[in-house]
Design a protein around this motif. Structure first.
Motif, short mmCIF file in Angstrom:
data_model
loop_
_atom_site.label_atom_id
_atom_site.label_comp_id
_atom_site.label_asym_id
_atom_site.label_seq_id
_atom_site.Cartn_x
_atom_site.Cartn_y
_atom_site.Cartn_z
N GLU A 1 0.83 -1.20 0.00
CA GLU A 1 0.00 0.00 0.00
C GLU A 1 0.87 1.26 0.00
OE1 GLU A 1 -3.01 2.03 3.15
OE2 GLU A 1 -3.34 -0.11 2.74
N ALA A 2 1.98 1.22 0.73
CA ALA A 2 2.90 2.37 0.75
C ALA A 2 3.55 2.58 -0.62
CB ALA A 2 3.97 2.17 1.82
N LEU A 3 3.73 1.48 -1.38
CA LEU A 3 4.34 1.55 -2.71
C LEU A 3 3.33 1.85 -3.82
CD1 LEU A 3 6.92 -1.37 -2.83
CD2 LEU A 3 7.37 1.07 -2.99
N ALA A 4 2.06 1.76 -3.54
CA ALA A 4 1.03 1.89 -4.58
C ALA A 4 1.18 3.14 -5.45
CB ALA A 4 -0.36 1.83 -3.96
N PRO A 5 1.52 4.29 -4.88
CA PRO A 5 1.66 5.49 -5.74
C PRO A 5 2.92 5.49 -6.61
CG PRO A 5 1.33 6.10 -3.42
CD PRO A 5 1.58 4.63 -3.47
N TYR A 6 3.77 4.46 -6.47
CA TYR A 6 5.06 4.45 -7.16
C TYR A 6 5.27 3.18 -7.99
CZ TYR A 6 5.45 7.87 -3.46
OH TYR A 6 5.20 8.92 -2.62
N PRO A 7 4.42 2.93 -8.99
CA PRO A 7 4.62 1.74 -9.83
C PRO A 7 5.81 1.95 -10.78
CG PRO A 7 2.81 3.04 -10.68
CD PRO A 7 3.23 3.68 -9.39
N PRO A 8 6.47 0.87 -11.19
CA PRO A 8 7.60 1.01 -12.11
C PRO A 8 7.19 1.74 -13.39
CG PRO A 8 7.48 -1.22 -11.25
CD PRO A 8 6.24 -0.51 -10.80
N GLY A 9 8.05 2.64 -13.82
CA GLY A 9 7.79 3.39 -15.05
C GLY A 9 7.01 4.69 -14.84
N ALA A 10 6.44 4.88 -13.67
CA ALA A 10 5.63 6.08 -13.42
C ALA A 10 6.53 7.30 -13.25
CB ALA A 10 4.79 5.89 -12.17
N THR A 11 6.02 8.45 -13.69
CA THR A 11 6.70 9.72 -13.45
C THR A 11 6.04 10.34 -12.24
OG1 THR A 11 7.18 9.99 -15.80
CG2 THR A 11 7.28 11.97 -14.43
N VAL A 12 6.84 10.63 -11.22
CA VAL A 12 6.32 11.14 -9.94
C VAL A 12 7.11 12.38 -9.53
CG1 VAL A 12 5.56 8.86 -9.16
CG2 VAL A 12 7.84 9.67 -8.57
N ARG A 13 6.63 13.03 -8.51
CA ARG A 13 7.33 14.17 -7.92
C ARG A 13 8.21 13.66 -6.80
NH1 ARG A 13 5.87 18.55 -3.54
NH2 ARG A 13 5.43 16.61 -2.48
N ALA A 14 9.50 13.96 -6.89
CA ALA A 14 10.43 13.67 -5.81
C ALA A 14 10.86 15.01 -5.22
CB ALA A 14 11.63 12.90 -6.33
N LEU A 15 11.48 14.96 -4.08
CA LEU A 15 11.97 16.17 -3.44
C LEU A 15 13.47 16.03 -3.23
CD1 LEU A 15 9.07 16.35 -0.91
CD2 LEU A 15 9.47 17.98 -2.74
N VAL A 16 14.21 17.12 -3.44
CA VAL A 16 15.66 17.05 -3.32
C VAL A 16 16.21 18.38 -2.84
CG1 VAL A 16 16.08 17.66 -5.74
CG2 VAL A 16 17.78 16.33 -4.51
N ASP A 17 17.21 18.31 -1.99
CA ASP A 17 17.98 19.47 -1.58
C ASP A 17 19.07 19.65 -2.62
OD1 ASP A 17 19.78 21.28 -0.49
OD2 ASP A 17 19.99 20.23 1.42
N PRO A 18 19.09 20.75 -3.37
CA PRO A 18 20.10 20.93 -4.41
C PRO A 18 21.54 20.84 -3.88
CG PRO A 18 18.38 22.57 -4.65
CD PRO A 18 18.13 21.86 -3.35
N GLY A 19 21.73 21.08 -2.59
CA GLY A 19 23.06 20.96 -1.99
C GLY A 19 23.48 19.53 -1.76
N VAL A 20 22.53 18.62 -1.74
CA VAL A 20 22.80 17.19 -1.58
C VAL A 20 21.98 16.47 -2.65
CG1 VAL A 20 22.89 15.28 0.09
CG2 VAL A 20 22.85 17.62 0.93
#
Length: 159
Positions: A105-124
């Motif tokens: 259920e935690a993985l449901a929004p992230y199927p292989p091949g899907a384009t999703v929004r990730a978050l990143v600190d540009p410094g890391v």
């Protein structure tokens, strides 16, 4: 003498846990504070199950446990460079679930091949994550790490 040796070994492990938890807590706060959205493609998404050893050797007894964790990898681009990450949350302490269904259920929004929004600190840039939620794992590591050295010293009086 045995008390000192045991305290140094197990107390050292506690100190390590404390500082690892502190490092993860600071990293988690930084990543959440400086998080910028980026487009990511899921490259792997599966539930990984792990079963602990059965230490009860009596017939028809089994005290092993099975835990399940969401295992996800994604690729994203920042500043013309491509990166990969496997962090669902903004720290490397993994969240596990008691049931396979909960992990799935935690993985449901992230199927292989899907384009999703990730978050990143540009410094890391190599530490992108998917869910902007602070975990309790770093604090647990710090508390347990702080308790172990004095507990081992106290229990060492009976060695």
């Amino acid at each position: 003498m045995a008390r000192i040796i045991v305290t140094l070994i197990f107390g050292g492990f506690g100190v390590f846990m404390f500082f690892y938890g502190l490092r993860q807590l600071l990293l988690q706060r930084r990543l959440l504070r400086n998080a910028a959205p980026v487009s990511a493609v899921i490259t792997h998404s599966a539930v990984f199950s792990s079963r602990s050893a059965d230490t009860d050797r009596r017939p028809l007894r089994d005290n092993s446990t099975t835990t399940h964790r969401p295992d996800v990898r994604f690729r994203y681009e920042i500043g013309g460079r491509t990166y990969e990450s496997d962090l669902m949350y903004p720290n490397s302490i993994v969240v596990t679930y008691a049931s396979r269904e909960s992990a799935a259920e935690a993985l449901a929004p992230y199927p292989p091949g899907a384009t999703v929004r990730a978050l990143v600190d540009p410094g890391v840039p190599d530490k992108a994550f998917l869910v902007a939620q602070a975990g309790a794992g770093p604090k647990v590591f710090m508390v347990v790490g702080a308790i172990i050295p004095p507990l081992v010293w106290w229990l060492g009086q009976w060695i």
